[in-house]
Design an enzyme around this catalytic site. Structure first.
Site, mmCIF file in Angstrom:
data_model
loop_
_atom_site.group_PDB
_atom_site.id
_atom_site.type_symbol
_atom_site.label_atom_id
_atom_site.label_comp_id
_atom_site.label_asym_id
_atom_site.label_seq_id
_atom_site.Cartn_x
_atom_site.Cartn_y
_atom_site.Cartn_z
ATOM 1 N N LEU A 75 0.802 -1.081 -0.059
ATOM 2 C CA LEU A 75 0.145 0.088 0.007
ATOM 3 C C LEU A 75 0.886 1.312 -0.183
ATOM 4 C CD1 LEU A 75 -2.704 -1.434 2.421
ATOM 5 C CD2 LEU A 75 -2.845 -1.237 0.002
ATOM 6 N N CYS A 76 2.153 1.387 -0.288
ATOM 7 C CA CYS A 76 2.817 2.160 -0.379
ATOM 8 C C CYS A 76 2.934 2.897 -1.626
ATOM 9 C CB CYS A 76 4.551 2.081 0.069
ATOM 10 S SG CYS A 76 4.877 1.758 1.530
ATOM 11 N N HIS A 77 2.996 4.167 -1.725
ATOM 12 C CA HIS A 77 2.885 5.268 -2.794
ATOM 13 C C HIS A 77 4.357 5.124 -3.523
ATOM 14 C CE1 HIS A 77 -0.407 6.823 -0.393
ATOM 15 N NE2 HIS A 77 -0.853 7.042 -1.756
ATOM 16 N N MET A 113 8.697 4.610 5.382
ATOM 17 C CA MET A 113 8.905 3.238 4.893
ATOM 18 C C MET A 113 10.168 3.085 3.967
ATOM 19 S SD MET A 113 6.444 1.882 6.273
ATOM 20 C CE MET A 113 6.873 0.142 5.615
ATOM 21 N N GLU A 114 10.293 4.072 3.281
ATOM 22 C CA GLU A 114 11.672 3.834 2.190
ATOM 23 C C GLU A 114 12.875 4.002 3.261
ATOM 24 O OE1 GLU A 114 8.411 5.243 -0.250
ATOM 25 O OE2 GLU A 114 9.037 5.706 1.764
ATOM 26 N N ASP A 128 23.307 -12.059 4.533
ATOM 27 C CA ASP A 128 23.426 -12.855 3.428
ATOM 28 C C ASP A 128 25.053 -13.049 3.053
ATOM 29 O OD1 ASP A 128 22.692 -14.652 1.097
ATOM 30 O OD2 ASP A 128 23.279 -12.871 0.069
#
Length: 158
Positions: A75-77, A113-114, A128
């Site tokens: 739901l992020c733009h 969020m970014e 990793d």
């Protein structure tokens, strides 16, 4: 607490309509860490890890991830980011790596969020690239530590 903005009146997930929001400069900073064995830090410092330039690769992965956040989080733009900086520091006191990000845009929605995605993927990349030499690693403490811009203004974590 106000109602959840990512749910419509029927309880279905939706992307929030930000078209009526003011365009402002927005910044977010996030942090996190990857804990590892002290011997793992020694290998990284000496440049003797099996997969090469661990820190530089993880920093680049974080930048790339910030730019892909809207593809990863439903739901992020999608945003035109004007700055993404990811920094990783070796920290003997953990022992491990401290990972931080700063993300900026000029737009109608924030970049928290970014910033979180950048830190998360940088930590995952470290994991990793080092898992062959250290199975004790743990990622933790990922959080937003500061944001500015938009209707809610500025905020800094305690």
């Amino acid at each position: 607490m106000s109602r959840l903005t990512h749910l419509d009146d029927g309880g279905r997930a939706r992307m929030v309509d930000v078209s009526d929001k003011d365009t402002t400069a927005r910044t977010a900073r996030a942090e996190g860490q990857l804990r590892c064995a002290a011997a793992t830090l020694d290998l990284v410092r000496a440049g003797k890890t099996p997969k090469g330039s661990v820190v530089q690769t993880a920093e680049l992965a974080g930048v790339m991830a910030a730019k892909k956040t809207a593809e990863l989080v439903p739901l992020c733009h999608p945003l035109a980011l004007t700055k993404v900086d990811v920094a990783i520091e070796l920290d003997e006191s953990l022992p491990g790596f401290r990972v931080s990000s700063e993300v900026r845009t000029v737009g109608q929605t924030g970049v928290e969020m970014e910033a979180l995605t950048a830190v998360s993927v940088a930590c995952l990349t470290l994991f990793d690239m080092l898992k062959a030499v250290d199975r004790t690693m743990a990622i933790d403490g990922i959080r937003v530590i500061e944001k500015s811009g938009g209707r809610s203004g500025s905020w800094t974590a305690a």
